[in-house]
Scaffold this active site. Structure first.
Site, PDB file in Angstrom:
ATOM      1  N   ASP A   9       0.874  -1.163   0.000  1.00  0.00           N
ATOM      2  CA  ASP A   9       0.000   0.000   0.000  1.00  0.00           C
ATOM      3  C   ASP A   9       0.921   1.226   0.000  1.00  0.00           C
ATOM      4  O   ASP A   9       2.138   1.097   0.173  1.00  0.00           O
ATOM      5  CB  ASP A   9      -0.884  -0.033   1.256  1.00  0.00           C
ATOM      6  CG  ASP A   9      -1.652   1.243   1.464  1.00  0.00           C
ATOM      7  OD1 ASP A   9      -2.343   1.681   0.528  1.00  0.00           O
ATOM      8  OD2 ASP A   9      -1.549   1.813   2.564  1.00  0.00           O
ATOM      9  N   ASP A  11      -0.116   5.246   1.023  1.00  0.00           N
ATOM     10  CA  ASP A  11      -0.358   6.173   2.132  1.00  0.00           C
ATOM     11  C   ASP A  11      -0.480   5.416   3.455  1.00  0.00           C
ATOM     12  O   ASP A  11      -1.287   4.494   3.576  1.00  0.00           O
ATOM     13  CB  ASP A  11      -1.649   6.956   1.905  1.00  0.00           C
ATOM     14  CG  ASP A  11      -1.617   7.758   0.617  1.00  0.00           C
ATOM     15  OD1 ASP A  11      -0.794   8.663   0.498  1.00  0.00           O
ATOM     16  OD2 ASP A  11      -2.427   7.448  -0.290  1.00  0.00           O
TER      17      ASP A  11
END
Length: 221
Positions: A9, A11
């Site tokens: 991922d 953020d």
């Protein structure tokens, strides 16, 4: 089976993007007559794309982002974000060194984020990790498909030419855990990210306090 790939991922996992998102959102909120949000607010709004972030930011001040206004608001938010976020987004401690170690050991790496693709690329370049990620899929890379839909993760794996049993997903949110596990990957959740609740409750296969733990964990599989 040995792990040969990692899907990250973005953020809250590789980068702390909340300050840039808050700053960009506040420009638009001010233009539209809404009160500003804090960096802490931004941390709680991240994970479901810019449209949902915008709705949450407006709602925080007691307003409602009408459906007919959303496209214009989000477009302005995205334009400002492209200018500001690369300046205010920083890698989490150990992220660059970890990616370099994993690359040196032959691990394939990809990115699966709900952030728009065009907003993601300049940030990857600015923080110096673009060369380590062989596949980058944003929230708009696939028509109508993004986390927690497992097909978002599977598309990254296809680009990495890797099967789910040979890969690990690393994220910080319920969307990451749900998408990764539904796609058949082992999921590691970082304890420092933007999870809306206790990270222990996400149901990840393993919790890690630092990305620096990854090389050791991967080599032990």
């Amino acid at each position: 089976m040995a792990v040969i790939a990692i899907v990250f991922d973005f953020d809250g996992t590789l980068v702390d993007s909340a300050p840039g998102l808050a700053a960009s959102a506040n420009v638009v909120l001010d233009e539209w007559g809404h009160p500003p949000i804090t960096v802490e607010d931004a941390q709680n709004f991240i994970g479901d794309g810019m449209a949902v972030f915008s709705e949450r930011a407006v709602a925080k001040g007691g307003g409602v982002l009408k459906a007919e206004d959303q496209e214009k608001f989000v477009a302005r938010f995205r334009a400002i974000y492209r200018e500001k976020d690369a300046e205010e987004t920083v890698l989490y401690p150990g992220a660059l060194e970890t990616l370099e170690m994993l690359a040196d050991s032959g691990i394939r790496m990809g990115l699966c984020t709900n952030k728009p693709y065009e907003a993601t690329l300049p940030i990857l370049s600015a923080v110096g990790i673009d060369g380590h990620l062989s596949a980058v899929f944003g929230g708009d890379s696939l028509d109508g498909i993004r986390k927690p839909d497992p097909r978002h993760v599977l598309a990254v794996l296809d680009a990495l030419e890797t099967s789910p049993t040979e890969a690990v997903m690393v994220g910080d949110s319920p969307n990451d855990v749900k998408a990764g596990q539904a796609a058949g990957l082992t999921v590691y959740a970082v304890t420092y990210g933007y999870s809306l609740g206790p990270v222990e409750n996400l149901g990840a296969d393993r919790l890690i306090d630092s990305l620096a733990e990854l090389p050791g964990l991967i080599s032990a599989t």
